[in-house]
Design an enzyme around this catalytic site. Structure first.
Site, PDB file in Angstrom:
ATOM      1  N   CYS A 166     -16.494  -5.403  33.590  1.00 35.27           N
ATOM      2  CA  CYS A 166     -17.332  -4.670  33.736  1.00 35.27           C
ATOM      3  C   CYS A 166     -17.949  -4.096  32.452  1.00 35.27           C
ATOM      4  CB  CYS A 166     -17.226  -3.851  34.984  1.00 35.27           C
ATOM      5  SG  CYS A 166     -18.936  -2.860  35.633  1.00 35.27           S
ATOM      6  N   HIS A 167     -18.290  -2.648  32.492  1.00 35.94           N
ATOM      7  CA  HIS A 167     -18.472  -1.973  31.376  1.00 35.94           C
ATOM      8  C   HIS A 167     -17.281  -1.676  30.380  1.00 35.94           C
ATOM      9  CE1 HIS A 167     -21.862  -1.048  34.066  1.00 35.94           C
ATOM     10  NE2 HIS A 167     -22.609  -0.528  32.742  1.00 35.94           N
ATOM     11  N   GLY A 168     -16.048  -2.331  30.800  1.00 36.95           N
ATOM     12  CA  GLY A 168     -15.023  -2.101  29.772  1.00 36.95           C
ATOM     13  C   GLY A 168     -15.314  -2.802  28.529  1.00 36.95           C
TER      14      GLY A 168
END
Length: 171
Positions: free
Chosen positions: A105-107
């Site tokens: 994801c936003h990682g």
């Protein structure tokens, strides 16, 4: 080296996505690995829904040479993580020594901030695609993208494939 000899770190900051932190953590523990939750300095962090996770250690106290893999969950936590130089430096150091760096994801924002994406194949949540591409990555809309020591996924729906890829790479 067996899975029981592996040490995996999972980064934590406030507003982490619950499944993206706990699902891989539990899968790696289930496989017999040592798992450390690495924070920015507080004793615990709250997810977007208020669930807490205790940090085992602060990023400033972690030696990248002691890690076989580093997992970066999403949510809005990575935007907070990248404000901590020690966390960004840890991602960079694990990558530079050839350790596995994985995000979902936003990682991917942490991979952008660590400057490890030039010429690499990756994925992420679609809203940060431009950030990944602007950092030099080739972005693909696939449940898991593997490129050398990088593994990336898009959303919680991809977690089974993400964890299978992690276990396969670490095994």
């Amino acid at each position: 080296m067996s899975l029981a000899d592996k040490h995996v770190a999972i980064l934590a900051e406030d507003h982490y996505q619950e499944l993206e932190l706990h699902y891989p953590r539990l899968r790696m523990l289930e496989a017999g690995m040592r798992v450390s939750v690495v924070g920015a300095g507080k004793p615990e962090y709250a997810s977007a829904k208020g669930y807490t996770v205790k940090a085992d250690v602060s990023a400033v106290g972690v030696d990248a040479n002691d890690l076989d893999a580093l997992i970066i969950p999403g949510g809005m936590a990575p935007d907070k993580m990248r404000r901590h130089r020690a966390m960004v430096d840890l991602v960079c150091a694990v990558h530079q020594r050839g350790g596995l760096v994985a995000w979902i994801c936003h990682g991917g924002w942490m991979a952008v901030s660590a400057n490890i994406l030039a010429g690499r194949r990756v994925t992420s949540f679609h809203s940060i695609r431009d950030d990944m591409v602007n950092a030099g990555a080739d972005w693909f809309d696939e449940e898991v993208v593997q490129d050398g020591n990088l593994i990336s996924s898009r959303t919680p729906d991809d977690l089974p494939a993400f964890c299978r890829a992690l276990l396969e790479k670490l095994g």
